[in-house]
Every structure is written in C-alpha cells, then in structure tokens.
Design a protein around this motif. Structure first.
Motif, PDB file in Angstrom:
ATOM      1  N   UNK A 109       7.892   4.812 -17.294  1.00 13.21           N
ATOM      2  CA  UNK A 109       9.038   4.713 -16.386  1.00 13.21           C
ATOM      3  C   UNK A 109       8.705   3.874 -15.159  1.00 13.21           C
ATOM      4  N   UNK A 110       7.423   3.876 -14.771  1.00 13.94           N
ATOM      5  CA  UNK A 110       7.027   3.206 -13.543  1.00 13.94           C
ATOM      6  C   UNK A 110       5.700   2.491 -13.742  1.00 13.94           C
ATOM      7  N   UNK A 111       5.531   1.372 -13.037  1.00 15.22           N
ATOM      8  CA  UNK A 111       4.265   0.655 -12.981  1.00 15.22           C
ATOM      9  C   UNK A 111       4.042   0.265 -11.531  1.00 15.22           C
ATOM     10  N   UNK A 112       2.954   0.758 -10.948  1.00 12.91           N
ATOM     11  CA  UNK A 112       2.675   0.486  -9.537  1.00 12.91           C
ATOM     12  C   UNK A 112       1.567  -0.550  -9.411  1.00 12.91           C
ATOM     13  N   UNK A 113       1.886  -1.669  -8.766  1.00  9.34           N
ATOM     14  CA  UNK A 113       0.942  -2.765  -8.556  1.00  9.34           C
ATOM     15  C   UNK A 113       0.638  -2.826  -7.059  1.00  9.34           C
ATOM     16  N   UNK A 114      -0.604  -2.538  -6.706  1.00  7.80           N
ATOM     17  CA  UNK A 114      -1.005  -2.487  -5.292  1.00  7.80           C
ATOM     18  C   UNK A 114      -1.806  -3.731  -4.920  1.00  7.80           C
ATOM     19  N   UNK A 115      -1.430  -4.359  -3.813  1.00  5.23           N
ATOM     20  CA  UNK A 115      -2.105  -5.554  -3.298  1.00  5.23           C
ATOM     21  C   UNK A 115      -2.747  -5.182  -1.968  1.00  5.23           C
ATOM     22  N   UNK A 116      -4.064  -5.369  -1.870  1.00  3.85           N
ATOM     23  CA  UNK A 116      -4.754  -4.932  -0.660  1.00  3.85           C
ATOM     24  C   UNK A 116      -5.469  -6.051   0.075  1.00  3.85           C
ATOM     25  N   UNK A 117      -5.334  -6.049   1.397  1.00  2.00           N
ATOM     26  CA  UNK A 117      -6.172  -6.884   2.261  1.00  2.00           C
ATOM     27  C   UNK A 117      -6.865  -5.942   3.248  1.00  2.00           C
ATOM     28  N   UNK A 118      -7.453  -6.460   4.288  1.00  2.35           N
ATOM     29  CA  UNK A 118      -8.244  -5.599   5.171  1.00  2.35           C
ATOM     30  C   UNK A 118      -7.379  -4.562   5.883  1.00  2.35           C
ATOM     31  N   UNK A 119      -6.331  -5.038   6.586  1.00  4.00           N
ATOM     32  CA  UNK A 119      -5.513  -4.121   7.377  1.00  4.00           C
ATOM     33  C   UNK A 119      -4.147  -3.820   6.807  1.00  4.00           C
ATOM     34  N   UNK A 120      -3.755  -4.533   5.751  1.00  9.61           N
ATOM     35  CA  UNK A 120      -2.451  -4.296   5.146  1.00  9.61           C
ATOM     36  C   UNK A 120      -1.300  -4.844   5.961  1.00  9.61           C
ATOM     37  N   UNK A 121      -1.554  -5.927   6.705  1.00 13.75           N
ATOM     38  CA  UNK A 121      -0.535  -6.448   7.618  1.00 13.75           C
ATOM     39  C   UNK A 121      -0.082  -7.865   7.279  1.00 13.75           C
ATOM     40  N   UNK A 122      -1.012  -8.724   6.848  1.00  9.56           N
ATOM     41  CA  UNK A 122      -0.674 -10.134   6.647  1.00  9.56           C
ATOM     42  C   UNK A 122      -0.708 -10.547   5.176  1.00  9.56           C
ATOM     43  N   UNK A 123      -1.922 -10.720   4.618  1.00  5.87           N
ATOM     44  CA  UNK A 123      -2.076 -11.286   3.281  1.00  5.87           C
ATOM     45  C   UNK A 123      -1.424 -10.425   2.197  1.00  5.87           C
ATOM     46  N   UNK A 124      -1.722  -9.141   2.201  1.00  5.52           N
ATOM     47  CA  UNK A 124      -1.166  -8.275   1.153  1.00  5.52           C
ATOM     48  C   UNK A 124       0.352  -8.174   1.262  1.00  5.52           C
ATOM     49  N   UNK A 125       0.866  -8.152   2.475  1.00 11.03           N
ATOM     50  CA  UNK A 125       2.321  -8.060   2.672  1.00 11.03           C
ATOM     51  C   UNK A 125       3.000  -9.317   2.140  1.00 11.03           C
ATOM     52  N   UNK A 126       2.450 -10.485   2.491  1.00  8.50           N
ATOM     53  CA  UNK A 126       3.044 -11.743   2.044  1.00  8.50           C
ATOM     54  C   UNK A 126       3.059 -11.839   0.520  1.00  8.50           C
TER      55      UNK A 126
END
Length: 280
Positions: free
Chosen positions: A238-255
């Motif tokens: 039903x669900x697939x969770x794809x997590x993208x991580x950078x150091x603080x979770x503010x710039x690279x991972x968000x973009x």
C-alpha cells in the motif's frame, strides 16, 4: 465501511492519531481487544457508522495474535481496513515518559522503562509490518495529525509513494523502505546568504541547478525507484517510503525530495520534510 487500526509503541502518539481521526469524522475507540473487532464492526454497521478508528495495542496483549486473522475476515467482507503502526526511537520514548511522568503500561512487574520498551517491541513485532509505519521521533503533535490525515485520505486501491527528507544528525527515519544519502553533494549551508533558506526557496533551487552532480544524483534515484515500483505494486504493497537524507535536512535533501515528487506526479505521492516540520 472503512476501518483505521492504530497500533504501535506506548508513547509514540497513538492518542494524538485517534484525536486526528476523530476530528476528521471517524468514530473512535481506544484499546479494543483484537478478538472483538468483528463483533464491534457488525454493531457499528447496524448503527450506520461508516468510518471507524480503533486502537489495538499491548494493553490487550493476549488478543494481539488474533489481529491478522481478524483483519483478513473483515477485508473478505468488503471492509476497507488500514493499519497505521506508530513507533519512535527508544531514547525518545524514554524521554517522553520522563517528561510526562506517566507509567509505561507494561511496568507492573517493576521493570525499567527501557526494559518495558524492549518487551513491547517484541510483542508488537508480528503486526509491525502489516501496515504503514510512522516514525514519530522528530514529529510535533500538529505534524503527526497532518500526516495521519494525509494517509487516510489517500486512495487505498493505489500504491502511495512517500518521499521524505531528513537530516542524518537527527537520525535515520525508522519507517523508510529506501534511504539515500546525498551528503556528498555541494552544500549551500556554507554560503551565509543561503544558510537560513531551505531547499524549497528559489535561491537554493538556482544554486542546485548550477550543480550537474545534483541533477545526476536525482536522476539515478528516480530511475531506481521507477524501475522497481511495479514489483512493489505486484506485492500488494500500500505504501513505499523513500527517504532522502543530508546533514541537517534543510537544503539538499529537501530540494531532491521536491524534485522526485514532481517526477512521480502521475503516481499517488505524499511529500514530507521531517526536519522542516520539526523546526516549524
């Protein structure tokens, strides 16, 4: 009829989840033994209730083993059953019990909170994978309510892809199926003018558009998810969770998370920014 089952670890936010569903028009029941599900749903049907939310957890642990069979029976009768499993890191749960001065439901034997948490994790292991896992370690009450409402409003007949950004310094999300580390990419944090912004701001977008390796990393992740998405669908996920991580979770991972959500716009997508929710 639709039934939302709420389960998970004590202190992970099950009461908050039930209140969120109650606000959305669900008839809510806290701590119902799993063996009573079929009888309860028949009764609610007689009274005309169409949306039910029930909490099932270790407070009625002797009946937990019957939960998979009871869920199968209800689905065979045409009930739309979904299970939301709430969890959090052990240190977070210990802190929450300390701050609220509540006793753990399994503490009757004189065990420490840490021991109770480990025991509860063992008791719930068999049902943890039955539904969508939600790691509440870094979530405020308002963020959790928002996530719950998004999940229950999604079309249960289609696979939902959850793209989630996070910061490694806050820990890897427990609920992720895929985790991608993008800390190797150029970091706008080191530019004082860009530091306070997030990956959703145009100045940060412009910064990353000038970095070819960012587009290459994004495309590689998109290609891998797209390649294996049909296999997850065939497994009746039903669900697939794809997590993208950078150091603080503010710039690279968000973009990158934003870019991936746009790339899969034809699918059923939910977008989450764990650290941005936390700061808000």
């Amino acid at each position: 009829m639709r039934l939302i089952l709420i389960s998970g670890l004590s202190g992970s936010g099950k009461s908050i989840a039930l209140r969120a569903l109650e606000d959305s028009g669900y008839y809510c029941v806290d701590n119902l033994p799993a063996t009573m599900l079929h009888e309860a749903m028949s009764l609610y049907a007689d009274y005309g209730y169409e949306q039910i939310a029930i909490s099932v957890d270790t407070r009625s642990s002797p009946s937990l083993g019957a939960l998979p069979e009871e869920v199968d029976k209800l689905r065979q009768q045409g009930v739309d059953v979904r299970l939301l499993f709430l969890e959090a890191k052990s240190e977070t749960l210990v802190k929450r019990f300390s701050e609220t001065r509540r006793r753990h439901p399994l503490s009757g034997s004189g065990s420490t909170v840490e021991e109770c948490i480990r025991l509860e994790q063992e008791l719930l292991a068999s049902i943890q994978e039955m539904g969508i896992r939600i790691d509440t370690s870094e979530l405020s009450a308002n963020a959790l309510k928002s996530w719950i409402k998004e999940l229950v409003e999604a079309d249960s007949s289609r696979l939902t892809i959850i793209f989630e950004s996070f910061g490694f310094k806050h820990g890897v999300p427990l609920d992720a199926d895929y985790v991608f580390d993008v800390r190797c990419l150029p970091n706008p944090y080191y530019d004082p003018a860009l530091r306070p912004l997030t990956g959703r701001d145009q100045a940060i977008v412009d910064f990353f558009l000038q970095q070819p390796q960012v587009a290459e990393m994004t495309e590689d992740i998109r290609h891998l998810v797209a390649k294996w998405l049909p296999e997850f669908s065939r497994e009746n996920r039903s669900y697939l969770t794809v997590a993208i991580g950078c150091t603080g979770g503010q710039h690279r991972s968000v973009y990158i998370t934003e870019q991936l959500a746009r790339a899969f716009a034809a699918e059923q997508v939910l977008l989450r920014h764990r650290q941005l929710f936390r700061e808000a």
